[in-house]
Every structure is written in structure tokens, then in C-alpha cells.
Design a protein around this motif. Structure first.
Motif, mmCIF file in Angstrom:
data_model
loop_
_atom_site.group_PDB
_atom_site.id
_atom_site.type_symbol
_atom_site.label_atom_id
_atom_site.label_comp_id
_atom_site.label_asym_id
_atom_site.label_seq_id
_atom_site.Cartn_x
_atom_site.Cartn_y
_atom_site.Cartn_z
ATOM 1 N N HIS A 209 0.861 -1.182 0.000
ATOM 2 C CA HIS A 209 0.000 0.000 0.000
ATOM 3 C C HIS A 209 0.896 1.230 0.000
ATOM 4 C CE1 HIS A 209 -3.935 1.888 1.780
ATOM 5 N NE2 HIS A 209 -3.328 2.712 0.961
ATOM 6 N N LEU A 210 0.753 2.085 -1.004
ATOM 7 C CA LEU A 210 1.507 3.331 -1.071
ATOM 8 C C LEU A 210 0.598 4.485 -0.675
ATOM 9 C CD1 LEU A 210 3.180 1.386 -3.055
ATOM 10 C CD2 LEU A 210 4.215 3.534 -3.803
ATOM 11 N N VAL A 211 1.123 5.373 0.173
ATOM 12 C CA VAL A 211 0.353 6.471 0.744
ATOM 13 C C VAL A 211 1.128 7.762 0.552
ATOM 14 C CG1 VAL A 211 -0.669 7.405 2.855
ATOM 15 C CG2 VAL A 211 -0.635 4.922 2.477
ATOM 16 N N VAL A 212 0.440 8.826 0.153
ATOM 17 C CA VAL A 212 1.091 10.128 0.000
ATOM 18 C C VAL A 212 0.118 11.224 0.423
ATOM 19 C CG1 VAL A 212 0.401 10.392 -2.429
ATOM 20 C CG2 VAL A 212 2.437 11.592 -1.573
ATOM 21 N N GLY A 213 0.659 12.263 1.052
ATOM 22 C CA GLY A 213 -0.151 13.408 1.429
ATOM 23 C C GLY A 213 -0.303 14.371 0.269
ATOM 24 N N ALA A 214 -1.502 14.892 0.083
ATOM 25 C CA ALA A 214 -1.739 15.837 -1.008
ATOM 26 C C ALA A 214 -0.957 17.125 -0.813
ATOM 27 C CB ALA A 214 -3.233 16.138 -1.120
ATOM 28 N N ASP A 215 -0.597 17.468 0.431
ATOM 29 C CA ASP A 215 0.151 18.697 0.724
ATOM 30 C C ASP A 215 1.654 18.460 0.877
ATOM 31 O OD1 ASP A 215 -2.277 19.944 0.700
ATOM 32 O OD2 ASP A 215 -2.385 20.307 2.853
ATOM 33 N N ASP A 216 2.129 17.294 0.435
ATOM 34 C CA ASP A 216 3.557 16.979 0.533
ATOM 35 C C ASP A 216 4.288 17.664 -0.623
ATOM 36 O OD1 ASP A 216 6.085 15.904 0.704
ATOM 37 O OD2 ASP A 216 5.387 13.867 1.121
ATOM 38 N N LEU A 217 5.057 18.703 -0.308
ATOM 39 C CA LEU A 217 5.756 19.466 -1.343
ATOM 40 C C LEU A 217 6.970 18.726 -1.885
ATOM 41 C CD1 LEU A 217 5.699 23.044 0.274
ATOM 42 C CD2 LEU A 217 4.063 22.015 -1.318
ATOM 43 N N TRP A 218 7.380 17.657 -1.244
ATOM 44 C CA TRP A 218 8.578 16.932 -1.662
ATOM 45 C C TRP A 218 8.281 15.780 -2.609
ATOM 46 C CZ3 TRP A 218 10.869 16.636 3.952
ATOM 47 C CH2 TRP A 218 11.354 17.910 4.295
ATOM 48 N N LEU A 219 7.011 15.505 -2.858
ATOM 49 C CA LEU A 219 6.656 14.374 -3.703
ATOM 50 C C LEU A 219 5.536 14.746 -4.671
ATOM 51 C CD1 LEU A 219 6.595 11.441 -1.128
ATOM 52 C CD2 LEU A 219 8.103 11.594 -3.099
ATOM 53 N N ASP A 220 5.570 14.150 -5.835
ATOM 54 C CA ASP A 220 4.492 14.269 -6.801
ATOM 55 C C ASP A 220 3.574 13.063 -6.615
ATOM 56 O OD1 ASP A 220 2.799 14.399 -8.947
ATOM 57 O OD2 ASP A 220 4.366 14.441 -10.473
ATOM 58 N N VAL A 224 3.934 8.680 -7.157
ATOM 59 C CA VAL A 224 3.630 7.623 -6.187
ATOM 60 C C VAL A 224 2.575 6.678 -6.771
ATOM 61 C CG1 VAL A 224 2.780 7.143 -3.861
ATOM 62 C CG2 VAL A 224 4.226 9.142 -4.259
ATOM 63 N N ARG A 225 1.581 7.257 -7.447
ATOM 64 C CA ARG A 225 0.539 6.428 -8.072
ATOM 65 C C ARG A 225 1.137 5.525 -9.151
ATOM 66 N NH1 ARG A 225 -5.105 6.368 -8.272
ATOM 67 N NH2 ARG A 225 -5.654 4.431 -9.312
ATOM 68 N N ARG A 226 2.092 6.059 -9.929
ATOM 69 C CA ARG A 226 2.734 5.244 -10.958
ATOM 70 C C ARG A 226 3.518 4.088 -10.330
ATOM 71 N NH1 ARG A 226 2.960 10.241 -13.802
ATOM 72 N NH2 ARG A 226 4.883 10.897 -12.769
ATOM 73 N N THR A 227 4.148 4.349 -9.190
ATOM 74 C CA THR A 227 4.852 3.277 -8.490
ATOM 75 C C THR A 227 3.874 2.181 -8.073
ATOM 76 O OG1 THR A 227 6.584 4.751 -7.673
ATOM 77 C CG2 THR A 227 6.252 2.702 -6.465
ATOM 78 N N ALA A 228 2.738 2.582 -7.503
ATOM 79 C CA ALA A 228 1.735 1.602 -7.096
ATOM 80 C C ALA A 228 1.254 0.772 -8.288
ATOM 81 C CB ALA A 228 0.556 2.306 -6.424
ATOM 82 N N ASP A 229 1.108 1.428 -9.426
ATOM 83 C CA ASP A 229 0.626 0.723 -10.618
ATOM 84 C C ASP A 229 1.613 -0.336 -11.102
ATOM 85 O OD1 ASP A 229 -1.682 2.217 -10.640
ATOM 86 O OD2 ASP A 229 -0.983 3.649 -12.144
ATOM 87 N N TYR A 236 -3.285 2.323 -3.392
ATOM 88 C CA TYR A 236 -2.776 3.699 -3.380
ATOM 89 C C TYR A 236 -3.772 4.575 -2.632
ATOM 90 C CZ TYR A 236 -2.032 8.447 -5.174
ATOM 91 O OH TYR A 236 -1.853 9.809 -5.291
ATOM 92 N N THR A 237 -3.258 5.430 -1.746
ATOM 93 C CA THR A 237 -4.120 6.355 -1.015
ATOM 94 C C THR A 237 -3.513 7.749 -1.040
ATOM 95 O OG1 THR A 237 -5.006 4.671 0.487
ATOM 96 C CG2 THR A 237 -5.069 6.951 1.254
ATOM 97 N N LEU A 238 -4.329 8.732 -1.388
ATOM 98 C CA LEU A 238 -3.959 10.144 -1.329
ATOM 99 C C LEU A 238 -4.672 10.752 -0.124
ATOM 100 C CD1 LEU A 238 -2.574 12.610 -2.722
ATOM 101 C CD2 LEU A 238 -4.758 12.986 -3.908
ATOM 102 N N LEU A 239 -3.899 11.323 0.801
ATOM 103 C CA LEU A 239 -4.459 11.898 2.023
ATOM 104 C C LEU A 239 -4.618 13.403 1.858
ATOM 105 C CD1 LEU A 239 -2.225 10.023 4.639
ATOM 106 C CD2 LEU A 239 -4.585 9.468 4.005
ATOM 107 N N GLU A 240 -5.827 13.870 1.743
ATOM 108 C CA GLU A 240 -6.090 15.296 1.581
ATOM 109 C C GLU A 240 -5.740 16.057 2.857
ATOM 110 O OE1 GLU A 240 -6.805 16.809 -1.110
ATOM 111 O OE2 GLU A 240 -7.304 15.099 -2.403
#
Length: 273
Positions: A209-220, A224-229, A236-240
Motif C-alpha cells: 500500500h503506497l500512501v502520499v499526502g496531497a500537501d507533501d511538497l517533496w513528492l508528486d 507515487v501512483r505510478r509506483t503503485a501501478d 494507493y491512497t492520497l491523504l487530503e
């Protein structure tokens, strides 16, 4: 809660454990230590897990790595494998953030068949972080070229904490982070910048499971979604409203992680039936 020093990878290493049940190895971010999991650790244990939170070599209360500050996240992954063996962790989950998330992906690639599941937060398979270069980071290892490093850590942390996080909590996170050792954190970031397991993601043999924050300025998040794919069956989860440190920013994070781990367990059981 149990605290002990264990010889791992030639380093006297500090490890906290809490609870009994399915083991979960929790990995911290660059330059930091296991204190980042202080809120989630006991809550996860209460939910029925054996929670293992180490300080990576040279971090927190662990002694320095035998070869000096680590610039290759594969070294940390090998250290984690040895720790898993030393503690008798049978089919553990691994959850990590930032370099901890990248190390989690390294473990999924290296020994996924030994893991119950992997939750990689704020990380992807190959790092193209804006504004980071090995050359620039090496210059920061010269003290005269990087004055006020603690202030830069403080303000840099505030910049990547999400908009949902109350100001008082964001301030606490930033002040806790500024205690890092700049030589260690910069070396960690060199490892982060050169980390790349993209050509092996299709071999991952554990639910991921890959997780990324929508407000994370260090990551696109798209990266992360492409990695999960590229990982078979990965979620894949995007945390608003969340930034780079979900386990510190997200209220009730232990319950959220418990839900993710239960989903991974269900995915694993479906495959093995």
C-alpha cells in the motif's frame, strides 16, 4: 513497552517494542528516530499488534553505523532484515515514511515473500525530488556552507506539514524534528536521492500500500501512483490536507494504519486460498 539495545549490523541499536500479536516494523524518516511513532506505537499495540520501533544506525539512541553515515538505503534495508531475524519477527508488516517508506519498498523488493505486507508512505520507487541533488547535499556536509541547519529543518518541516494539521501540532512536529544530526540527515537524503528500485517493482511478492499526502511538497502524488501501478495488486491512497509525515500529522493514525494492515491481510488471504 520494552526497550533494549541489540547488536545489529555491527551497530549497538536501540529498539522499542510494545504489545503482542502480528508484528509491525515501523521506520522513521531522514535524520529522525523512533520518537516519530510515539503516539501510534501504544495505540497500535492496544489494537493487537507487536509494534517494533527501531532507531536506525546513527539515529536517536542507536550508535553510529560501523562504516559511518549511511548513503545507501539498501544498507538500511539489510540492517532491517537482520533486525527482523534477531527479534524472531515471523512474517512482519513493515510501515515506513520518507526514507522509511523507501526502505519499506526496498524490503518489499528484497524479501517480500517474508513479509505479511508493506505500507510505504511519502515514498516512491525512484526519487526525483525537486531541489535535491547529490552534489548540493554533499556541499551541505561542509559546516561553513550550511549555517543554521536546525532552523532550516524547522522551517522546512513546517512547509511540508499538511493544511489539516492544527498549528499547535505542526509547531510541535517541527520543533521535535530540529533535533536531528545534520551529517546523518544529509547522508540519509543522499540515499533518498539515489534510491531506485523501479526496475524490480513487478517482483514484489507481498501486499503493498503506497500512501502520499496531497500537501507533501517533496513528492508528486502522480509519481507515487505510478509506483503503485507497477507493483502487482498494490493499493494507493492520497491523504487530503496531509503533508510528508502522516504518522505524526493524522489524528488517530493508529486506527487508520490498522485499517490498511487489515486490508493487506485480506488481500494476502485471498491470494493464498
Amino acid at each position: 513497552m520494552r526497550a533494549e539495545y541489540i547488536e545489529v549490523g555491527g551497530t549497538r541499536s536501540f529498539v522499542l517494542e510494545d504489545g503482542d500479536g502480528p508484528p509491525v516494523l515501523c521506520l522513521h524518516t531522514a535524520g529522525q528516530n523512533g520518537v516519530q511513532w510515539r503516539d501510534a506505537q501504544s495505540e497500535l499495540a492496544a489494537l493487537g499488534y507487536r509494534v517494533v520501533v527501531p532507531d536506525l544506525p546513527g539515529h536517536g539512541r542507536s550508535e553510529p553505523a560501523a562504516g559511518g553515515p549511511v548513503r545507501d538505503l539498501g544498507v538500511y534495508a539489510a540492517w532491517c532484515e537482520e533486525l527482523i531475524d534477531r527479534l524472531g519477527m515471523e512474517r512482519p508488516y513493515v510501515a515506513g515514511c520518507s526514507i522509511g517508506g523507501a526502505i519499506t519498498l526496498q524490503l518489499a523488493v528484497r524479501c517480500g515473500d517474508r513479509l505479511a505486507g508493506a505500507v510505504a508512505m511519502a515514498a516512491h520507487g525512484g526519487t526525483d525530488s525537486p531541489g535535491l541533488s547529490v552534489r548540493g547535499l554533499e556541499r551541505e556536509l561542509v559546516d561553513a556552507s550550511a549555517p543554521s541547519r536546525t532552523d532550516r529543518t524547522y522551517f522546512g518541516t513546517l512547509a511540508v506539514v499538511g493544511s489539516r494539521v492544527p498549528a499547535e501540532r505542526a509547531e510541535l512536529i517541527a520543533r521535535m524534528h530540529r533535533r536531528e544530526d545534520p551529517e546523518i540527515s544529509t547522508s540519509d537524503l543522499i540515499g533518498w536521492t539515489t534510491h531506485d528500485v523501479r526496475d524490480r517493482l513487478d517482483t514484489v511478492a507481498c501486499p503493498t500500500h503506497l500512501v502520499v499526502g496531497a500537501d507533501d511538497l517533496w513528492l508528486d502524488p502522480a509519481e507515487v501512483r505510478r509506483t503503485a501501478d507497477r507493483i502487482p495488486g498494490a493499493r494507493y491512497t492520497l491523504l487530503e490536507g496531509i503533508g510528508h509525515y502522516p504518522m505524526e500529522e493524522l489524528e488517530g493514525f493508529a486506527g487508520t494504519l490498522d485499517g490498511w494492515l487489515r486490508e493487506l491481510a485480506g488481500q494476502r488471504d485471498a491470494v493464498t486460498r
